[in-house]
Write an enzyme that holds these catalytic residues in place. Structure first.
Site, PDB file in Angstrom:
ATOM      1  N   ASP A   1      -2.399   6.500  -3.461  1.00  0.00           N
ATOM      2  CA  ASP A   1      -1.240   5.878  -2.831  1.00  0.00           C
ATOM      3  C   ASP A   1      -0.783   4.707  -3.684  1.00  0.00           C
ATOM      4  O   ASP A   1      -1.281   4.501  -4.800  1.00  0.00           O
ATOM      5  CB  ASP A   1      -1.547   5.459  -1.389  1.00  0.00           C
ATOM      6  CG  ASP A   1      -2.540   4.308  -1.308  1.00  0.00           C
ATOM      7  OD1 ASP A   1      -3.303   4.112  -2.276  1.00  0.00           O
ATOM      8  OD2 ASP A   1      -2.565   3.609  -0.282  1.00  0.00           O
TER       9      ASP A   1
ATOM     10  N   SER B   1       0.808  -1.218   0.000  1.00  0.00           N
ATOM     11  CA  SER B   1       0.000   0.000   0.000  1.00  0.00           C
ATOM     12  C   SER B   1       0.840   1.267   0.000  1.00  0.00           C
ATOM     13  O   SER B   1       1.558   1.538  -0.952  1.00  0.00           O
ATOM     14  CB  SER B   1      -0.960  -0.045   1.196  1.00  0.00           C
ATOM     15  OG  SER B   1      -1.903   0.992   1.137  1.00  0.00           O
TER      16      SER B   1
ATOM     17  N   ASP C   1      -5.881   2.555  -3.209  1.00  0.00           N
ATOM     18  CA  ASP C   1      -7.127   2.377  -2.464  1.00  0.00           C
ATOM     19  C   ASP C   1      -7.455   3.587  -1.596  1.00  0.00           C
ATOM     20  O   ASP C   1      -8.466   3.600  -0.903  1.00  0.00           O
ATOM     21  CB  ASP C   1      -7.100   1.096  -1.624  1.00  0.00           C
ATOM     22  CG  ASP C   1      -6.074   1.126  -0.503  1.00  0.00           C
ATOM     23  OD1 ASP C   1      -5.243   2.057  -0.460  1.00  0.00           O
ATOM     24  OD2 ASP C   1      -6.099   0.192   0.335  1.00  0.00           O
TER      25      ASP C   1
ATOM     26  N   ASP D   1      -1.141   1.508  -3.914  1.00  0.00           N
ATOM     27  CA  ASP D   1      -2.062   0.516  -4.494  1.00  0.00           C
ATOM     28  C   ASP D   1      -3.411   1.125  -4.843  1.00  0.00           C
ATOM     29  O   ASP D   1      -4.341   0.415  -5.199  1.00  0.00           O
ATOM     30  CB  ASP D   1      -2.227  -0.688  -3.565  1.00  0.00           C
ATOM     31  CG  ASP D   1      -2.985  -0.365  -2.292  1.00  0.00           C
ATOM     32  OD1 ASP D   1      -2.987   0.809  -1.885  1.00  0.00           O
ATOM     33  OD2 ASP D   1      -3.563  -1.293  -1.688  1.00  0.00           O
TER      34      ASP D   1
END
Length: 444
Positions: free
Chosen positions: A241, A102, A245, A243
């Site tokens: 960010d 992430s 999400d 990833d």
């Protein structure tokens, strides 16, 4: 019984250190495959990843482990976490897997899973996988070994899905938008989504090299986006960010909007359209001003523990749709089963377009309370709950603030730190109160 490997968002750690090693991930893949074979005749698993250099290594190990248990694999290459959740559901697959850490830097990586419905899996499922990891392997017969293939059109499928969450009656024509993909998983899809909806797109953080994910760009370093918006004379900036999400937005004046503010805009827009919004979910850290503003509009507000997983659980249990965190994890469960930075940005821009007002205007009257957060390092074995001085100071400050502020004290889940947060209408008061609590925590 506690989990050994799984945390609040899958398995995560430093690459090369257990459990983020090729040998463990091979065992993990085999264990997941065995669990799936218990409920599926011929399971098919989708594997996506972000742009970390270690993703290649871990992807290969995970693929081998799954294949060895008789599970077929579809590989997407770099793709946002919410894209994997969507495609797993859309393609009726058995499981979705994302290799990502992430918002962390490239040195870390992790693995998280989505069910066939595109939802995060239960603690019970994770416990079953952990038991299978510890058990001896059961290799499939040669004729039953799984196959692997690439899903070449995965990015295009996801772009179309994102666009479908934006009203067909609206477009982004006439808007210049800077898209910062954090040199992460959305680098090749996020700009296309906004461009195909009509925006003039400027790209930053869209040149990953395996090492630069979340490095001075993206939602964890929004100053790069603020500067790019000003330099390019853009109307808005979107920061994702690693990833994709989570999301933050910036307007033409360089004002940064966090997840608390964006959640309010999403709720207010639904109300303006005459849609019922019985309630919304934030976290213990959500700014008090948002709670007050929503309650004034007749919307119940509930706080979950910090973490989008807990926000999601609370939404599902109450049958509500909208929730989020200040960090930019936003949920609109009538649009997607999980947090999606691109989809969330589109919901905010849609609100701006159909109300004919800027984001700042949509937030008129919602002035965030100043917050002061101090991380207090705890001595080994120190139990902050037994600190009488801290308890007395907390009560005293709570009485001083009354209904015009609040105190939150909670331990870090990953470090020997106590997080002390004070929120008040006056910034100086918030700082002074937080300092008093920090001193009490250290010296008590």
């Amino acid at each position: 019984m506690s989990r050994k490997y799984f945390g609040t968002d899958g398995i995560r750690g430093e690459v090369g250190t257990s459990p983020i090693t090729p040998d463990f991930v091979l065992r993990l893949g085999h264990a997941v495959g065995r669990v799936l074979r218990g409920t599926h005749d011929r399971p098919v698993v989708l594997i996506g990843k972000d742009t970390r250099i270690s993703g290649y290594m871990l992807e290969s190990a995970l693929e081998a482990g799954l294949n060895s248990a008789g599970v077929d694999v579809m590989l997407t290459g770099p793709l946002p976490t919410p894209a994997v959740a969507y495609l797993t559901r859309a393609l009726r697959l058995s499981l979705g897997v994302v290799i990502s850490a992430s918002h962390n830097h490239f040195m870390d990586n992790g693995i998280k899973f989505f069910s066939a419905r595109g939802e995060k899996l239960s603690d019970a499922w994770e416990m079953e996988v952990e038991a299978a990891i510890e058990a001896p392997p059961q290799w499939s017969d040669s004729s039953q070994i799984g196959r692997a293939r690439r899903l070449h059109d995965a990015p295009g499928r996801y772009v179309e899905f994102c666009k479908s969450t934006f009203s067909n009656e609206l477009s982004l024509k006439g808007l210049k938008i800077v898209v910062d993909a954090a040199n992460g998983a959305a680098y090749h899809v996020a700009p296309d989504v906004f461009h195909e909806l009509g925006a003039d797109v400027v790209r930053i953080g869209c040149e990953p090299d395996g090492l630069n994910i979340n490095d001075g760009v993206g939602a964890t370093s929004p100053q790069a986006l603020v500067e790019a918006v000003r330099m390019n004379g853009a109307d808005y900036g979107v920061a994702l960010d690693g990833d994709a999400d989570r999301v933050l937005l910036v307007d033409r004046n360089g004002r940064l909007y966090n997840g608390d503010e964006l959640l309010y805009v999403m709720v207010a827009d639904r109300l303006a359209q005459g849609e019922p919004v019985p309630g919304a979910v934030g976290t213990l850290m959500t700014n008090m001003a948002v709670e007050v503003a929503l309650q004034q509009r007749g919307v119940e507000f509930v706080r979950a523990k910090v973490g989008d997983r807990y926000v999601l659980e609370e939404l599902v249990s109450r049958g509500w749709q909208l929730g989020g965190e200040g960090s930019g994890h936003l949920l609109a469960l009538d649009k997607h089963t999980t947090g999606d930075g691109i989809v969330s940005a589109l919901q905010v821009l849609q609100a701006q377009q159909r109300n004919g007002r800027s984001i700042a205007e949509l937030l008129d009257g919602v002035e965030l309370f100043p917050q002061t957060l101090i991380n207090v390092r705890l001595a080994a074995g120190q139990d902050w709950k037994l600190n009488d001085r801290l308890a007395r100071e907390r009560i005293a400050i709570g009485n001083e603030l009354g209904q015009s502020g609040r105190v939150l004290i909670r331990p870090s889940g990953t470090e020997p730190l106590l997080r002390v947060m004070v929120e008040a209408r006056d910034a100086a008061q918030a700082r002074l109160c937080a300092d008093r609590l920090a001193v009490a925590a250290q010296e008590g």
